[in-house]
Design an enzyme around this catalytic site. Structure first.
Site, PDB file in Angstrom:
ATOM      1  CB  SER A  25      -0.886   0.025   1.252  1.00  0.00           C
ATOM      2  OG  SER A  25      -1.825  -0.998   1.201  1.00  0.00           O
ATOM      3  NE  ARG A  29      -2.482   4.807   0.372  1.00  0.00           N
ATOM      4  CZ  ARG A  29      -3.097   3.655   0.100  1.00  0.00           C
ATOM      5  NH1 ARG A  29      -2.431   2.627  -0.383  1.00  0.00           N
ATOM      6  NH2 ARG A  29      -4.411   3.530   0.289  1.00  0.00           N
ATOM      7  N   GLY A  93      -5.686  -3.659  -7.752  1.00  0.00           N
ATOM      8  CA  GLY A  93      -6.885  -2.846  -7.532  1.00  0.00           C
ATOM      9  C   GLY A  93      -6.515  -1.486  -6.965  1.00  0.00           C
ATOM     10  CD  GLN A 168      -8.244  -0.937  -3.318  1.00  0.00           C
ATOM     11  OE1 GLN A 168      -9.231  -1.086  -4.036  1.00  0.00           O
ATOM     12  NE2 GLN A 168      -7.300  -1.857  -3.219  1.00  0.00           N
ATOM     13  CG  ASP A 314      -5.455  -6.932   2.242  1.00  0.00           C
ATOM     14  OD1 ASP A 314      -6.503  -7.068   1.588  1.00  0.00           O
ATOM     15  OD2 ASP A 314      -4.731  -5.926   2.149  1.00  0.00           O
ATOM     16  CE  LYS A 341     -10.494  -6.599  -0.226  1.00  0.00           C
ATOM     17  NZ  LYS A 341      -9.986  -5.237  -0.330  1.00  0.00           N
ATOM     18  NE  ARG A 345      -7.738 -12.403  -1.435  1.00  0.00           N
ATOM     19  CZ  ARG A 345      -6.979 -11.331  -1.280  1.00  0.00           C
ATOM     20  NH1 ARG A 345      -7.225 -10.483  -0.298  1.00  0.00           N
ATOM     21  NH2 ARG A 345      -5.965 -11.108  -2.105  1.00  0.00           N
TER      22      ARG A 345
HETATM   23  C1  S3P Z   1      -5.631  -1.202   0.086  1.00  0.00           C
HETATM   24  C2  S3P Z   1      -6.868  -1.213   0.651  1.00  0.00           C
HETATM   25  C3  S3P Z   1      -7.656  -2.430   0.854  1.00  0.00           C
HETATM   26  C4  S3P Z   1      -6.790  -3.671   0.772  1.00  0.00           C
HETATM   27  C5  S3P Z   1      -5.857  -3.633  -0.403  1.00  0.00           C
HETATM   28  C6  S3P Z   1      -4.943  -2.438  -0.315  1.00  0.00           C
HETATM   29  C7  S3P Z   1      -4.938   0.088  -0.100  1.00  0.00           C
HETATM   30  O1  S3P Z   1      -8.644  -2.517  -0.152  1.00  0.00           O
HETATM   31  O2  S3P Z   1      -7.606  -4.824   0.702  1.00  0.00           O
HETATM   32  O3  S3P Z   1      -5.078  -4.815  -0.449  1.00  0.00           O
HETATM   33  O4  S3P Z   1      -3.719   0.098  -0.332  1.00  0.00           O
HETATM   34  O5  S3P Z   1      -5.606   1.133   0.007  1.00  0.00           O
HETATM   35  P1  S3P Z   1     -10.099  -1.817   0.021  1.00  0.00           P
HETATM   36  O6  S3P Z   1      -9.883  -0.390   0.184  1.00  0.00           O
HETATM   37  O7  S3P Z   1     -10.829  -2.141  -1.246  1.00  0.00           O
HETATM   38  O8  S3P Z   1     -10.703  -2.475   1.213  1.00  0.00           O
END
Ligand code: S3P
Length: 424
Positions: A25, A29, A93, A168, A314, A341, A345
């Site tokens: 994450s 960023r 994603g 996200q 996760d 996901k 899952r």
């Molecule tokens: C993430 C947020 C989560 C997580 C993903 C990474 C992020 O997803 O499951 O692996 O880096 O902001 P969601 O925001 O869809 O829950």
């Protein structure tokens, strides 16, 4: 598509691991936020895995100069260039959704696409709120599925309460807000991982949460400070090895330099409630609290997980392996987000546990697992890295053949090297 046969460990271990993958994450960023500065951002321990390298390539395609020396990266932004090719997010994603927020207000046209799994995941959760503030985004299924086409334009300020607890979605809207025409307000029904707020504030952005729980974001009036950051270890990747220690009699593992951000270590708290012995040792605090986590085996007992789901979403596949070996019936509720996901899952955990001889019940928002023992099976990762790694850890207990392990490259390329360290 590679398969992998994992032999049972048949021994205990006590070791310190300092080579677990860097945080995914935060690495995404770092690549994205660097373009908000005019100076060179310095990033140490960038995650050199497929998902985050795709984000870095997209930043390059947008005109930034990127120097890579191992996992040390320097990013110097330039004027945004309209790329002549499709921007490939691979399996990520986070990459695709956050880039929607970033690109919607930039000058130019952009096409975001990914692999077959990502192009099947829902994008309406970001496309709808972005369109409501003027973004021009189209794609398959009226914009819900990639490839997505974005034509950047100026965006209106907004007040938005998200129906989904998603970091996200929050991050996408914060990125859009930075270039909107006035102060924006975003509210989530429960706090989700907050790396975006912490990092952007550290870079000088004006972001604060008001008494009503709205995150207020002031649009940028100039450039932000460059990043100078050492990306901590990913607690979600490290968690596979926390489970390995928790299910192996006599085992202890020291996991080094993790982010101890409370929104990221809830799964360790759950494992502790199940009986594992866990210590947290905070060492520093730069953008995020950082430190070591020590996990030791103890007999595990069943648990019902229903709260703070976004803080451990996760890690639920790996926790399911611990539940399968714990005493009693464990339950996961309020976790419908698992269905969207990298794979569904709930389905991929349960069909594979069934092959391993585990009894369970499936619900729309979770499952119930009757603990006992695991049997060796040939399982399929469904192209999902966290499913492949969870069942590899199960294999340390009972042996496992895993079909399609290539997906592990998206987040944790040296995963099997570390598994091998446990054998020595
Ligand atoms: C993430 C947020 C989560 C997580 C993903 C990474 C992020 O997803 O499951 O692996 O880096 O902001 P969601 O925001 O869809 O829950």
């Amino acid at each position: 598509m590679k398969n992998f046969n994992i032999e049972p460990l048949n021994k205990t271990f006590s070791c310190e691991i300092d080579s677990i993958a860097s945080d995914k994450s935060i690495s995404h960023r770092c690549a994205m936020f660097s373009i908000f500065s005019k100076d060179t951002s310095i990033i140490r321990n960038f995650l050199m895995a497929e998902d985050t390298l795709n984000s870095l390539n997209i930043i390059k395609a947008l005109g930034a100069d990127v120097k890579i020396d191992g996992s040390y990266i320097e990013i110097t932004p330039n004027d945004i260039k309209e790329p002549s090719h499709v921007l490939d997010c691979g399996n990520a994603g986070t990459g695709m959704r956050l880039f929607c927020g970033l690109l919607s207000s930039l000058d130019g046209s952009f096409i975001l696409s990914g692999d077959k799994y990502l192009n099947d995941r829902p994008m309406n959760r970001v496309v709808k709120p972005l369109r409501s503030i003027g973004a021009i985004i189209d794609g398959r299924e009226n914009g819900n599925k990639a490839p997505l086409y974005i034509r950047g334009k100026s965006l209106k300020s907004f007040e938005y309460t998200s129906p989904i607890a998603s970091a996200q979605v929050k991050s996408t809207m914060i990125l859009a807000a930075l270039r909107a025409d006035g102060i924006c307000k975003y509210k989530e029904n429960e706090l989700t991982r907050d790396h975006t707020e912490r990092m952007l504030k550290g870079m000088g952005a004006k972001i604060f949460t008001d008494k009503k729980g709205f995150i207020n974001i002031e649009p940028l009036t100039g450039k932000l400070k460059a990043l100078d950051i050492t990306v901590p270890t990913d607690p979600s990747s490290a968690f596979f090895f926390a489970i390995a220690a928790a299910i192996t009699p006599g085992a202890t593992i020291i996991l080094k330099n993790l982010t101890l951000n409370p929104t990221r270590i809830e799964a360790y708290k759950v494992l502790e409630k199940m009986g594992a012995k866990i210590q947290y040792i905070q060492k520093e605090n730069i953008y995020e609290p950082i430190g070591d986590i020590i996990v030791s085996h103890s007999e595990l007992k069943a648990i019902h997980i229903k709260d703070n789901i976004s803080w451990l979403i996760d890690e639920l596949p790996a926790l399911s392996i611990a539940m399968s070996l714990a005493e009693g019936i464990s339950k996961v509720s309020n976790a419908e987000e698992l269905r969207v996901k990298e794979s569904d899952r709930i389905e991929s955990v349960l069909t594979n546990l069934e092959l391993c001889g585990v009894s369970f019940k499936e619900f729309e928002d979770g499952y119930e697992i009757t603990g006992g023992e695991l049997k060796k099976a040939k399982i399929n990762s469904k192209g999902d890295h966290r499913i492949a790694m969870s069942f590899a850890i199960a294999g340390l207990n009972c042996g496992m053949e895993i079909e399609d392990i290539d997906c592990i490259q998206t987040s944790f390329p040296n995963f099997f090297e570390i598994i091998n360290k446990l054998r020595h």
